[in-house]
Design an enzyme around this catalytic site. Sequence first.
Site, PDB file in Angstrom:
ATOM      1  N   ASP A 183       0.680  -1.123  -0.012  1.00  0.00           N
ATOM      2  CA  ASP A 183      -0.188  -0.154   0.032  1.00  0.00           C
ATOM      3  C   ASP A 183       0.863   1.182   0.026  1.00  0.00           C
ATOM      4  O   ASP A 183       1.617   1.554   0.939  1.00  0.00           O
ATOM      5  CB  ASP A 183      -0.822  -0.061   1.228  1.00  0.00           C
ATOM      6  CG  ASP A 183      -2.100   0.762   1.186  1.00  0.00           C
ATOM      7  OD1 ASP A 183      -1.947   1.730   0.254  1.00  0.00           O
ATOM      8  OD2 ASP A 183      -3.041   0.931   1.897  1.00  0.00           O
ATOM      9  N   HIS A 185      -0.562   4.055  -0.059  1.00  0.00           N
ATOM     10  CA  HIS A 185      -1.358   4.691   0.925  1.00  0.00           C
ATOM     11  C   HIS A 185      -1.409   6.237   0.343  1.00  0.00           C
ATOM     12  O   HIS A 185      -1.784   6.886   1.303  1.00  0.00           O
ATOM     13  CB  HIS A 185      -0.871   4.713   2.321  1.00  0.00           C
ATOM     14  CG  HIS A 185      -1.789   4.551   3.542  1.00  0.00           C
ATOM     15  ND1 HIS A 185      -1.941   5.667   4.388  1.00  0.00           N
ATOM     16  CD2 HIS A 185      -2.630   3.504   3.824  1.00  0.00           C
ATOM     17  CE1 HIS A 185      -2.826   5.290   5.247  1.00  0.00           C
ATOM     18  NE2 HIS A 185      -3.002   3.791   5.024  1.00  0.00           N
ATOM     19  N   GLU A 209      -0.876  -0.650  -4.150  1.00  0.00           N
ATOM     20  CA  GLU A 209      -2.497   0.002  -3.726  1.00  0.00           C
ATOM     21  C   GLU A 209      -2.149   1.645  -3.577  1.00  0.00           C
ATOM     22  O   GLU A 209      -1.190   2.212  -3.075  1.00  0.00           O
ATOM     23  CB  GLU A 209      -2.896  -0.393  -2.533  1.00  0.00           C
ATOM     24  CG  GLU A 209      -3.895   0.127  -1.832  1.00  0.00           C
ATOM     25  CD  GLU A 209      -4.514  -0.739  -0.852  1.00  0.00           C
ATOM     26  OE1 GLU A 209      -4.549  -1.660  -0.711  1.00  0.00           O
ATOM     27  OE2 GLU A 209      -4.948  -0.051   0.221  1.00  0.00           O
ATOM     28  N   GLU A 235     -10.063   2.883  -2.436  1.00  0.00           N
ATOM     29  CA  GLU A 235     -10.776   3.071  -0.954  1.00  0.00           C
ATOM     30  C   GLU A 235     -11.348   4.611  -0.889  1.00  0.00           C
ATOM     31  O   GLU A 235     -12.292   4.510   0.125  1.00  0.00           O
ATOM     32  CB  GLU A 235     -10.009   2.622   0.055  1.00  0.00           C
ATOM     33  CG  GLU A 235      -8.508   3.507   0.354  1.00  0.00           C
ATOM     34  CD  GLU A 235      -7.577   3.114   1.024  1.00  0.00           C
ATOM     35  OE1 GLU A 235      -6.973   2.134   0.842  1.00  0.00           O
ATOM     36  OE2 GLU A 235      -7.478   3.638   2.251  1.00  0.00           O
ATOM     37  N   HIS A 285     -12.113  -2.787   0.154  1.00  0.00           N
ATOM     38  CA  HIS A 285     -11.495  -2.096   1.206  1.00  0.00           C
ATOM     39  C   HIS A 285     -12.231  -2.622   2.356  1.00  0.00           C
ATOM     40  O   HIS A 285     -13.631  -2.158   2.392  1.00  0.00           O
ATOM     41  CB  HIS A 285     -11.358  -0.640   0.832  1.00  0.00           C
ATOM     42  CG  HIS A 285     -10.639   0.127   1.925  1.00  0.00           C
ATOM     43  ND1 HIS A 285     -11.232   1.114   2.698  1.00  0.00           N
ATOM     44  CD2 HIS A 285      -9.109   0.079   2.194  1.00  0.00           C
ATOM     45  CE1 HIS A 285     -10.287   1.351   3.703  1.00  0.00           C
ATOM     46  NE2 HIS A 285      -9.032   1.017   3.348  1.00  0.00           N
TER      47      HIS A 285
HETATM   48 MG   LIG Z   1      -5.143   1.427   1.597  1.00  0.00          MG
END
Ligand SMILES: [Mg+2]
Length: 382
Positions: A183, A185, A209, A235, A285
Site C-alpha cells: 500500500d 497509501h 495500492e 478506497e 477495502h
Molecule cells: Mg489502502
Amino acid sequence: MKITKFETFIVPPRWLFLKIETDEGIVGWGEPVIEGRAATVKAAVEELSEYLIGKDPLRIEDHWQVMYRAGFYRGGPILMSAISGIDQALWDIKGKYLNAPVYELMGGACRDSVRVYSWIGGDRPSDVGKAAKEAVEAGFTAVKMNGTEELQYIDSYQKIDEAVERIAAVREAVGDYIGIGIDFHGRVHKPMAKILAKELEQFRPMFIEEPVLPENNEALREIAHATNIPIATGERMFSKWDFKKLLEDGYVDIIQPDLSHAGGITECKKIFAMAEAYDVAVAPHCPLGPIALASCLQVDGTSHNVFIQEQSLGIHYNQGSDLLDYLNDKKVFEYKDGYVDLLKGPGLGISMNEEFVNEQAKEGHNWKNPVWRHKDGTVAEW
Ligand SMILES: [Mg+2]
C-alpha cells in the site's frame, strides 16, 4: 413494515454502528463511518433518518436514490458513508424479513468462500518479515503492508532502498508464492511512484495500492507503463460515477471500493459489476468492524471478479477491541487456509452482542489519524 427508530453508537477502536428498528420488531445493523470523522457521519445519518422514519424499509433502491439524489448536493466521503451504513442496515432488515442472507437476494452465490488477507506492520512498517511469517503460520495466503513512510515529491534513494529492504525481508520470510499487497497509501507522488514500482517488481507483489492519491489518478497511466505490477486503487472513491473514468481509462487492475464509504451494498454491487465489464478485479477495502465486513462478504458472494477481501482482525488500529468482540457468534468469521466461508444467516449473517455495543458506546472514541510533516515543515500524506 415501517422504520421506527435510528440509534447510533460511537464505539472503539474508531467505528460508528447504526441500528435501525421497525414496527415488526426486526432490526438491522449498519456501519456508517469514515475513519476520523465518526461524529460528522453520525450527524449526516441523523439528518437522513428524518426522511426514512415511517417509511417501508424494503424499498431499498428507492431510499438509496432519494438519499443520493434528493438532497441536490451529493457524493463525497461524509454523505456516501452515511448512505452506506443506512443501506447496510436496510439490507439486514430485508434479509431477516425474508429469512435469507443478502447474497441470496442479489442473485445467489457464485462462490463458497472468499480469500482474505492480513495487515502487517502498522503505519510505519517495521519488523514486517516476522509479522508476515506469523500471518502465514496463522493460515493466511496473502498479506498487505505499507510500502513507505513519508515521501516527498522528489525524495532520496535512501528511502527507496529502505522500502526495497522491507519488501525483500517479507518475500524472504514467506517464500515465493504468498501474496504481498504493498500500500503506497497515497503517500507517494508520481515521480517517486514510478521509481518505487519499478524497484519492487523483482519481488512479484500481488499489487501496489493507491500508488498516487485518487485525485491524481491520471498519473496511473505513466505508472502502468513503468511496471507490470497490478495497480489497485479506490478506497477513497465513493460512487459508480467516481469509478467511471478510472475504468474507462484502463490503467487500473484492481478496484477497492469500501462498502462503508461507497454507497453500501446497493452501490458497491453495481460498481463491482461495472469493473467486471472492464476485466478489472475487486478487492473490497475493509479495515473496519464486523458489520462492514459482513456487508462485504455478502456482496463478494455474488461477485465473480472479487479475488480477495480485506479484513481488520488484528490490524494495528484495533488494539484493545477487535471485530470479533462485538459478535455473539464469533465463528462466522473463522478463517480456514486463508479463506472465509460466506455468511449464511439471514440478513448480513451476523448477530451483534448489543450488551457489549452499549457498554463500548459509553466509552466511545475520538480517533484521528496523526498529522505527519516532512523535515522542511510541510504537511505529509499519512
Ligand atoms: Mg489502502
